[in-house]
Design an enzyme around this catalytic site. Structure first.
Site, PDB file in Angstrom:
ATOM      1  N   HIS A 427       0.851  -1.195   0.000  1.00 49.48           N
ATOM      2  CA  HIS A 427       0.000   0.000   0.000  1.00 49.48           C
ATOM      3  C   HIS A 427       0.885   1.243   0.000  1.00 49.48           C
ATOM      4  O   HIS A 427       2.092   1.175   0.325  1.00 49.48           O
ATOM      5  CB  HIS A 427      -0.959   0.015   1.200  1.00 49.48           C
ATOM      6  CG  HIS A 427      -0.293   0.061   2.527  1.00 49.48           C
ATOM      7  ND1 HIS A 427       0.224   1.228   3.070  1.00 49.48           N
ATOM      8  CD2 HIS A 427      -0.077  -0.912   3.457  1.00 49.48           C
ATOM      9  CE1 HIS A 427       0.731   0.969   4.266  1.00 49.48           C
ATOM     10  NE2 HIS A 427       0.553  -0.335   4.521  1.00 49.48           N
ATOM     11  N   CYS A 448       3.386  -5.037   6.537  1.00 51.52           N
ATOM     12  CA  CYS A 448       3.067  -4.668   5.157  1.00 51.52           C
ATOM     13  C   CYS A 448       4.295  -4.107   4.441  1.00 51.52           C
ATOM     14  O   CYS A 448       5.297  -3.753   5.056  1.00 51.52           O
ATOM     15  CB  CYS A 448       1.956  -3.629   5.138  1.00 51.52           C
ATOM     16  SG  CYS A 448       0.320  -4.366   5.358  1.00 51.52           S
TER      17      CYS A 448
END
Length: 519
Positions: A427, A448
């Site tokens: 992201h 992430c």
């Protein structure tokens, strides 16, 4: 005139006398004929009509006593041939069984049934009559003699065997093995039959007449409909040929081991057999969790273990499909049913399009059709807090815009969200001013892969659901990838926030829960 009238009266008297005489003669003739007929009829009150046969004996014009005499004489030289299955003919003599004549009223009863007055009507045409019994045997002699017949030697009995389906023969399948009739007598019933035939002086006794039903019979013969239905089903099932690229052909050589026949002629296919074969298919085709090799953009080849990317056979669907193909006797080439699919069945199932994520150098590459189309530094999971991003091969779970990453006390929106390992994904991280280097060791994410916003946007356009993501560790070397005109990178001089929210993401109206080590 008077004389002329007297003459007619004299002639009338003479005529009357003549008529009376003729009538008398006729009456006498009738009486004679009736008398003769009656006399003859009386003869057949004591004798049998011509052409009368009683129990095989010519009783024509014979009295009851005369018939008895003939019957008695028959005993002296009587013998009967006994025919049985699988034995030579055997002879029983009347004297061997104590055959004797019985003087009962059977013949008298038969004679009384004659209508003697109808003797003329019975002068022609054979009358074959039977009486229940005029002979008897000595039970002890009969038992001793008959028990010695070869037909009653139980040590020589061969039991009947049902017709059955043969074992599977490679190349020809199944066939019906005919029944064996055998020669096992119902001893008690057979002896009773022989006795019943001896006392009527039957000189040819055949125990093997089907209607006598003296031999044990097979319960199932070759023409049995159920047996033939089973044969048809079996040969249909083994005619199936199912081919797979990575396996030998599945055919009757294997299928026959899975088949069992039911009493109604239907055939069962063993679930265990099919399941075992599907395991073989899975071993040949499944690649999830199997080590994958990658020639990195840095030069060295690495082995990537773990992860959820790869092929996975849908065992339940494949079992059902195989069963249906066998039941139809199909010949087909097929690929298994898969619950998870990869890009290639080649040496490396991820094909030539993937995201290469080097967790050691904190640098990624996007490879499309074998060419680098994008590269960038990133920040992965915080090592100091044990939030390290796991290595492995993963499929992109999905991608979505404008997601909100949530954690305890946090709610952070991102423009591009692309998860690939549970709640771990790519992201944009606009709050970071630097990427790459050693940031991840103390100020990394919760797991992430944080990207510069511009890189996240480009990556979003290159990937889609199922796109391979290959994460690995590789010690830094002197070999560094050369940047391409189409690739982008970012500086790695700044640090990110120490805490990143863990979130739920939304795609097509569904709420996706991220794992705790995620964003």
């Amino acid at each position: 005139m008077a004389e002329n009238k007297k003459e007619p009266r004299k002639r009338g008297k003479k005529e009357k006398k003549g008529n009376k005489f003729a009538l008398g003669v006729a009456v006498l003739g009738i009486v004679f004929v009736v008398g003769c007929y009656t006399v003859k009829a009386n003869t057949y009150r004591t004798k049998f009509f011509p052409h009368t046969i009683i129990n095989g004996i010519d009783a024509s014009e014979k009295t009851v006593d005369e018939v008895r005499q003939v019957m008695s004489k028959q005993i002296d030289n009587f013998e009967s041939k006994i025919r049985s299955r699988d034995n030579n003919d055997e002879i029983i003599k009347g004297s061997d069984v104590g055959l004797a004549f019985v003087e009962d009223s059977s013949l008298e009863d038969l004679l009384h049934q004659q209508n003697s007055m109808a003797w003329i009507a019975n002068m022609s045409g054979e009358k074959n009559l039977k009486i229940k019994s005029s002979f008897t045997v000595d039970d002890n002699k009969f038992e001793d003699t008959v028990s010695k017949l070869r037909a009653f030697d139980e040590s020589k009995f061969v039991a009947p065997v049902d017709a059955k389906i043969s074992d599977f023969v490679q190349g020809s399948g199944y066939s019906i093995i005919p029944e064996v009739e055998g020669n096992t007598l119902d001893v008690k019933k057979a002896k009773e039959y022989i006795k019943s035939q001896l006392i009527v002086l039957n000189n040819d006794i055949n125990l093997d007449y089907e209607e006598n039903d003296l031999y044990e019979k097979p319960a199932k013969r070759s023409d049995d409909p159920t047996l033939n239905l089973a044969l048809t089903n079996l040969n249909k099932y083994i005619s199936a040929r199912i081919s797979y690229d990575k396996l030998n052909v599945l055919n009757g050589d294997t299928i026959h081991k899975w088949l069992t026949v039911n009493s109604d002629g239907s055939v069962n296919i063993s679930d265990e057999g099919v399941e075992s074969f599907v395991k073989t298919i899975s071993n040949a085709y499944n690649t999830i969790g199997k080590p994958k090799t990658l020639k990195t953009s840095y030069g060295p080849t690495v082995t990537i273990s773990g992860g959820s990317y790869g092929w996975k056979v849908d065992t339940e669907k494949e079992k059902a499909t195989i069963k249906s193909l066998i039941e139809a006797g199909e010949t087909t080439k097929r690929e298994p049913e898969f619950s998870r699919k990869a890009a290639s069945h080649g040496e490396n199932d991820y094909g030539n399009s993937y995201v290469e994520v080097n967790l050691t150098t904190q640098h990624m590459f996007v490879i499309k059709n074998g060419s680098k189309v994008l590269e960038s530094d990133f920040v992965s999971g915080n090592v100091a807090k044990s939030w390290t991003t796991p290595p492995g091969a993963f499929p992109l779970t999905y991608k979505t815009r404008n997601a909100t990453l949530k954690g305890e006390g946090y709610s952070t929106p991102v423009d591009y969200w692309m998860p690939f390992n549970g709640g771990i994904g790519f992201h944009d991280a606009p709050w970071r001013s630097a990427f790459g280097g050693q940031i991840y060791r103390t100020s990394g994410s919760h797991g992430c892969v944080n990207l510069p916003p511009a890189i996240a946007k480009q990556l979003y356009d290159y990937v889609d659901t199922g796109f391979p993501v290959l994460c690995y560790n590789l010690a830094p070397t002197a070999v560094t990838p050369e940047p391409t005109e189409s690739s982008s990178s970012s500086e790695s001089s700044a640090t990110e926030a120490t805490v990143e929210p863990i979130g739920d993401t939304t795609q097509a109206g569904e709420i996706k829960s991220a794992v705790e080590i995620g964003q």
